[in-house]
Design an enzyme around this catalytic site. Structure first.
Site, PDB file in Angstrom:
ATOM      1  N   ASP A 100      10.005 -65.717 -45.808  1.00 27.15           N
ATOM      2  CA  ASP A 100      10.378 -67.233 -45.955  1.00 27.15           C
ATOM      3  C   ASP A 100      11.372 -67.641 -45.255  1.00 27.15           C
ATOM      4  OD1 ASP A 100      12.419 -65.559 -47.138  1.00 27.15           O
ATOM      5  OD2 ASP A 100      12.012 -66.435 -49.169  1.00 27.15           O
ATOM      6  N   ASN A 109      23.057 -62.040 -43.231  1.00 26.60           N
ATOM      7  CA  ASN A 109      22.864 -62.775 -44.578  1.00 26.60           C
ATOM      8  C   ASN A 109      24.334 -62.842 -45.339  1.00 26.60           C
ATOM      9  OD1 ASN A 109      20.264 -62.137 -44.481  1.00 26.60           O
ATOM     10  ND2 ASN A 109      20.096 -60.311 -45.898  1.00 26.60           N
TER      11      ASN A 109
END
Length: 492
Positions: free
Chosen positions: A241, A300
């Site tokens: 995604d 992240n």
């Protein structure tokens, strides 16, 4: 681009999913949400799974909705979260449900794996950020568990590939989703035998890796008949995604960083080659696959997870705040009163996020937030300063100057945090589109159909279709002082 094309996207997140229709006409894209559904983790005998069959039913429900409206679509694309996978048997059936990355079975797996092959060797091959739940360590943990599904598996499919397989009967590994596994060689873009040999596994477990935009096959006749559609082409979009979302950055040149803002915040740049060296190893940056030959060099960061968990606790206590109320509460609270390191291990999955934040503040000698507004302000201040911290590291290794930060995804609608981020980083923040993942999914389908020829042409269409909001930096001295405060706290 004058003809009208109708493209169907399934966009699956770790808590919910949607099916979306993209209407591409005269160089502009419009989206229509068709269905929305929950995606929940199932706990069975102490193990955590995704219900892949429920997700497939939700996919078919979206296609049935299209049929009921009398719409004939040109293609289908599927994107999901990364790392998780399904075992496929010799006869083509799925060997149970895929384990969830939130399953604690990978605890300690990294350390045990590194006894066989060093951390540095793994990074030099893959360029991937180390996280307990990466597919490499999930496989290692499954092997240690003596998993019967792994023993019986002929193939392994990542979640979007498994759903495409149930649609088409064709097995493949899409490159961007495969790259999240920490098994793909960053240079040759193939599964690395050396990493699998540690577990006595073969790269042959994984089907052919294909690039985003490739047509995999048509929907099987049985599924097409059930859903009331024609045997429509299924295109391998950027199955991860975030990879789809980055496609939707409405950038005019390469001198930008992006922040995909949601439960996780992912900050990075787009490069033509992997950046793998001692510096990026020390900083734990990742090199994931992108579209049109690009690499997503990123980090992240724990994002809105912090706030989402607090909201759940407040709701249990009978306090339900709307998002505008949350923003107003934060805006009215004293800034920089308390700061946290969003990526501290204590915030990974605590029984109480409110107590975890209080404990962190107490441990670091700061005032403990006493009011809900103070908690919210603490989270927003800390995220903006964390973005500054990561962007500074990113600029150290980027092969070009970063002149803008594009914020995409749901977090792009948080105007207060966007302004705070611009203040912290000292460069303009360009916010939007919020529907980046679905837009990227659909535009990669358009590439696969030959409607657009390149990533830059995709971005031309997106700029023609959305109106991002720009936030210019303010109060630079105040935020510089706050950043010094932040660094002192996270280094305690």
């Amino acid at each position: 681009m004058k003809q009208r094309n109708l493209l169907f996207a399934l966009d699956l997140g770790a808590t919910s999913g949607r099916s979306i229709l993209g209407v591409l006409e005269n160089g502009k894209l419009e989206l229509q949400e068709l269905t929305r559904f929950p995606n929940t983790i199932i706990q069975v005998q102490g193990k955590y799974y995704w219900n892949i069959y429920a997700l497939f039913e939700a996919l078919k429900d979206g296609l049935k909705t299209i049929a009921a409206k009398g719409i004939e679509i040109d293609s289908i694309g599927i994107d999901t979260w990364g790392v998780d996978f399904v075992y496929v048997a010799e006869d083509g059936s799925l060997l149970g449900l895929p384990r969830s990355y939130r399953d604690p079975y990978t605890e300690g797996a990294q350390e045990a794996y590194f006894e066989q092959l060093s951390r540095k060797e793994v990074y030099d091959i893959t360029g991937i950020q180390f996280m307990n739940f990466n597919s490499l360590f999930q496989l290692f943990a499954a092997k240690k568990e003596n998993s019967s599904a792994l023993k019986a598996a002929k193939n392994i499919l990542f979640v979007p590939d498994a759903l495409s397989y149930l649609l088409t009967g064709k097995q493949y590994c899409e490159y961007t989703i495969a790259s999240t596994s920490q098994i793909v060689n960053a240079y040759n873009k193939q599964m690395e035998p050396k990493l699998l040999e540690v577990m006595n596994l073969s790269p042959a477990l994984f089907p052919e890796i294909v690039m985003p935009g490739k047509t995999i096959g048509n929907v099987q006749s049985s599924v097409a008949t059930e859903c009331g559609i024609k045997p429509t082409p299924v295109i391998a979009v950027a199955g991860h995604d975030t990879a789809s979302a980055v496609v939707a950055v409405p950038a005019e040149d390469e001198n930008f960083a992006y922040l995909s803002s949601g439960t996780w915040s992912l900050m990075g740049i787009e490069t033509k080659e992997p950046i793998i060296n001692d510096k990026t190893f020390d900083l734990n940056f990742t090199n994931e696959g992108g579209v049109d030959g690009t690499i997503r060099f990123l980090k992240n960061i724990t994002g809105m997870w912090l706030l989402e968990q607090c909201r759940k606790e407040w709701e249990k206590a009978g306090k339900s705040y709307t998002y505008p109320e949350i923003v107003a509460m934060s805006d009215g609270a004293k800034p920089f009163r308390s700061l946290i390191e969003p990526d501290d291990a204590s915030f990974a999955n605590p029984p109480s996020m409110l107590k975890a934040i209080a404990a962190y503040c107490e441990k670091t000698g700061q005032p403990v937030p006493e009011e809900d507004a103070q908690v919210i302000r603490c989270i927003f201040d800390s995220l903006a300063l964390k973005y500054k911290h990561v962007l500074d590291s990113l600029q150290e290794v980027a092969p070009f100057p970063i002149k803008k930060l594009h914020v995409i995804g749901g977090g792009s609608q948080n105007k207060l945090l966007n302004q705070m981020t611009a203040n912290a980083i000292g460069i303009p923040v360009v916010a939007g589109p919020s529907e980046a993942t679905a837009i990227g999914n659909i535009m990669i389908q358009a590439m696969g159909l030959g409607l657009v020829k390149s990533l830059q042409e995709v971005r031309d269409v997106i700029r023609n279709s959305v109106s991002p909001e720009v936030f210019e930096p303010k109060d630079s001295n105040i935020w510089a002082d706050a950043y010094t405060q932040f660094k002192n706290i996270i280094n305690k």
